[in-house]
Scaffold this active site. Sequence first.
Site, PDB file in Angstrom:
ATOM      1  N   ASP A 283     -35.695  94.074 -50.250  1.00 45.47           N
ATOM      2  CA  ASP A 283     -34.739  94.193 -49.131  1.00 45.47           C
ATOM      3  C   ASP A 283     -34.576  92.774 -48.559  1.00 45.47           C
ATOM      4  O   ASP A 283     -34.930  92.491 -47.434  1.00 45.47           O
ATOM      5  CB  ASP A 283     -35.218  95.197 -48.072  1.00 45.47           C
ATOM      6  CG  ASP A 283     -36.558  94.857 -47.470  1.00 45.47           C
ATOM      7  OD1 ASP A 283     -37.389  94.216 -48.161  1.00 45.47           O
ATOM      8  OD2 ASP A 283     -36.792  95.206 -46.289  1.00 45.47           O
TER       9      ASP A 283
ATOM     10  N   ASP B 111     -39.071  86.696 -46.640  1.00 39.34           N
ATOM     11  CA  ASP B 111     -40.263  86.705 -47.508  1.00 39.34           C
ATOM     12  C   ASP B 111     -39.956  87.316 -48.871  1.00 39.34           C
ATOM     13  O   ASP B 111     -40.531  86.902 -49.879  1.00 39.34           O
ATOM     14  CB  ASP B 111     -41.467  87.378 -46.832  1.00 39.34           C
ATOM     15  CG  ASP B 111     -41.216  88.811 -46.434  1.00 39.34           C
ATOM     16  OD1 ASP B 111     -40.076  89.156 -46.085  1.00 39.34           O
ATOM     17  OD2 ASP B 111     -42.184  89.606 -46.457  1.00 39.34           O
ATOM     18  N   ASP B 112     -39.016  88.274 -48.907  1.00 40.99           N
ATOM     19  CA  ASP B 112     -38.565  88.774 -50.215  1.00 40.99           C
ATOM     20  C   ASP B 112     -38.001  87.608 -51.029  1.00 40.99           C
ATOM     21  O   ASP B 112     -38.192  87.552 -52.254  1.00 40.99           O
ATOM     22  CB  ASP B 112     -37.445  89.809 -50.052  1.00 40.99           C
ATOM     23  CG  ASP B 112     -37.816  90.951 -49.143  1.00 40.99           C
ATOM     24  OD1 ASP B 112     -38.060  92.056 -49.609  1.00 40.99           O
ATOM     25  OD2 ASP B 112     -37.847  90.710 -47.916  1.00 40.99           O
TER      26      ASP B 112
ATOM     27  N   ASN C 191     -46.898  96.735 -37.678  1.00 42.01           N
ATOM     28  CA  ASN C 191     -45.965  95.743 -37.131  1.00 42.01           C
ATOM     29  C   ASN C 191     -44.670  96.394 -36.618  1.00 42.01           C
ATOM     30  O   ASN C 191     -44.047  95.884 -35.697  1.00 42.01           O
ATOM     31  CB  ASN C 191     -45.674  94.599 -38.132  1.00 42.01           C
ATOM     32  CG  ASN C 191     -45.109  95.078 -39.462  1.00 42.01           C
ATOM     33  OD1 ASN C 191     -44.910  96.267 -39.687  1.00 42.01           O
ATOM     34  ND2 ASN C 191     -44.863  94.143 -40.361  1.00 42.01           N
TER      35      ASN C 191
ATOM     36  N   GLU D 200     -46.741  99.983 -40.680  1.00 42.47           N
ATOM     37  CA  GLU D 200     -46.123  98.782 -41.269  1.00 42.47           C
ATOM     38  C   GLU D 200     -44.668  99.111 -41.580  1.00 42.47           C
ATOM     39  O   GLU D 200     -44.323 100.234 -41.976  1.00 42.47           O
ATOM     40  CB  GLU D 200     -46.919  98.399 -42.537  1.00 42.47           C
ATOM     41  CG  GLU D 200     -46.425  97.145 -43.241  1.00 42.47           C
ATOM     42  CD  GLU D 200     -45.227  97.380 -44.143  1.00 42.47           C
ATOM     43  OE1 GLU D 200     -44.411  96.469 -44.300  1.00 42.47           O
ATOM     44  OE2 GLU D 200     -45.093  98.509 -44.676  1.00 42.47           O
TER      45      GLU D 200
ATOM     46  N   ASN E  70     -42.297  98.610 -44.027  1.00 38.47           N
ATOM     47  CA  ASN E  70     -41.755  99.209 -45.259  1.00 38.47           C
ATOM     48  C   ASN E  70     -42.097 100.695 -45.359  1.00 38.47           C
ATOM     49  O   ASN E  70     -41.307 101.478 -45.904  1.00 38.47           O
ATOM     50  CB  ASN E  70     -42.292  98.485 -46.507  1.00 38.47           C
ATOM     51  CG  ASN E  70     -41.700  97.097 -46.659  1.00 38.47           C
ATOM     52  OD1 ASN E  70     -40.638  96.798 -46.112  1.00 38.47           O
ATOM     53  ND2 ASN E  70     -42.403  96.232 -47.393  1.00 38.47           N
TER      54      ASN E  70
ATOM     55  N   HIS F  70     -45.392  88.001 -46.608  1.00 38.54           N
ATOM     56  CA  HIS F  70     -45.958  89.224 -47.195  1.00 38.54           C
ATOM     57  C   HIS F  70     -45.604  89.434 -48.670  1.00 38.54           C
ATOM     58  O   HIS F  70     -46.474  89.639 -49.513  1.00 38.54           O
ATOM     59  CB  HIS F  70     -45.439  90.452 -46.447  1.00 38.54           C
ATOM     60  CG  HIS F  70     -45.466  90.374 -44.969  1.00 38.54           C
ATOM     61  ND1 HIS F  70     -46.593  90.626 -44.229  1.00 38.54           N
ATOM     62  CD2 HIS F  70     -44.488  90.080 -44.060  1.00 38.54           C
ATOM     63  CE1 HIS F  70     -46.325  90.514 -42.944  1.00 38.54           C
ATOM     64  NE2 HIS F  70     -45.054  90.173 -42.811  1.00 38.54           N
ATOM     65  N   ASP F  71     -44.290  89.450 -48.933  1.00 41.68           N
ATOM     66  CA  ASP F  71     -43.834  89.918 -50.244  1.00 41.68           C
ATOM     67  C   ASP F  71     -44.251  88.957 -51.362  1.00 41.68           C
ATOM     68  O   ASP F  71     -44.503  89.386 -52.497  1.00 41.68           O
ATOM     69  CB  ASP F  71     -42.309  90.087 -50.239  1.00 41.68           C
ATOM     70  CG  ASP F  71     -41.864  91.142 -49.237  1.00 41.68           C
ATOM     71  OD1 ASP F  71     -42.726  91.882 -48.725  1.00 41.68           O
ATOM     72  OD2 ASP F  71     -40.648  91.217 -48.954  1.00 41.68           O
TER      73      ASP F  71
HETATM   74  C1  BDR Z   1     -42.516  93.856 -44.746  1.00 43.34           C
HETATM   75  O1  BDR Z   1     -41.424  94.126 -43.863  1.00 43.34           O
HETATM   76  C2  BDR Z   1     -40.361  93.265 -44.131  1.00 43.34           C
HETATM   77  O2  BDR Z   1     -39.832  92.790 -42.939  1.00 43.34           O
HETATM   78  C3  BDR Z   1     -40.882  92.166 -45.005  1.00 43.34           C
HETATM   79  O3  BDR Z   1     -39.885  91.725 -45.900  1.00 43.34           O
HETATM   80  C4  BDR Z   1     -42.049  92.799 -45.715  1.00 43.34           C
HETATM   81  O4  BDR Z   1     -41.660  93.399 -46.920  1.00 43.34           O
HETATM   82  C5  BDR Z   1     -43.704  93.457 -43.896  1.00 43.34           C
HETATM   83  O5  BDR Z   1     -44.038  94.484 -43.021  1.00 43.34           O
HETATM   84 CA    CA Z   2     -39.452  93.009 -47.855  1.00 46.47          CA
END
Ligand code: BDR
Ligand code: CA
Length: 314
Positions: free
Chosen positions: A10, A14-15, A159, A165, A167, A243-244
Amino acid sequence: MPSKVILDVDTGTDDAVALMVAALSPDLELIGATTVNGNTAVHNCTENTLRVFDWIGLPGTPVHQGMTRPLAREQMTQRNPAGRIHGDLLDLPPATTARVQPGHGVDWLIDTYLASDGDITLVPVGPLTNIAMAIQKEPRILAKIPEIVIMGGAHDHGNSTPSAEFNIWLDPEAARIVVNCGRPIRMVTLDATHRALVSLDDCRALRSLGTPAGEAAARFTEKRIEGYDATQPMHRAGAAPVHDALAVCAVIDPSIITTHFIPVDVETDAELSVGRTVCDFRFRSGMPANVHFAMDADEPKFVRMLLEILGRTA
Ligand code: BDR
Ligand code: CA
């Protein structure tokens, strides 16, 4: 021989780093990417993914657009203050050469897995809508998926909510289908990604690599650091999780994360904790272990891998 991977993204800052690591690592063969509603609307995620592949000189990498909304819920895309961390469109020139492929991402996943030798690791780093949909539509793909390495989940803290989290929270029904699908699963959680931060100094080092990928990773991570410092500070200022990218690095080198093989399920029906990954560390449920759940990560190794891989060109 490089390991084959498909990334489900998505895209997001970070992706974008994860895509560049997957595309440029000599240890991986990126078969293609599917996009999903998440950090922003799916058409933006698709454009961002194309921008990344254009930018690093790999415009021919197959990109297929997937689901526009969660399986069963209204919540759409990331909530503020995530705009500070991602925005809708990445700070890269619009894609001119890379083109989205015709057909739906879910169908491409199904066709690609059915035609495969069962050797393509699936790496979803967004909400799990495409993956759950593919499993529901064609369960025979399961036998062809050797492992699913997910960026998602959290035990200590969330988060999107105190316990969830992003995702998993955005599409908990999809996440529940995927974690219970019976295939080997590794979850690269916030507990791990928040232990492997990338700092402003690291961004300077990435930029000084002098490569398109190094420049883009520096640019995106600086944006992330500004956003995290302002809205969800980490244990040290001037640094943020990516993260990703950690999930992709864990495919290349599993020792980068520390995992516990435990029963994990997803809460889909609770007022305060919907989207929580419920971790049975003490095996109280009587359920068999189904997930290798990451609780820690090796920050120096992560930064080293980013510098090595993003120093490469296509
Ligand atoms: C995940 O949420 C998205 O905002 C980031 O791309 C990551 O995949 C972290 O919680
Ligand atoms: Ca992501």
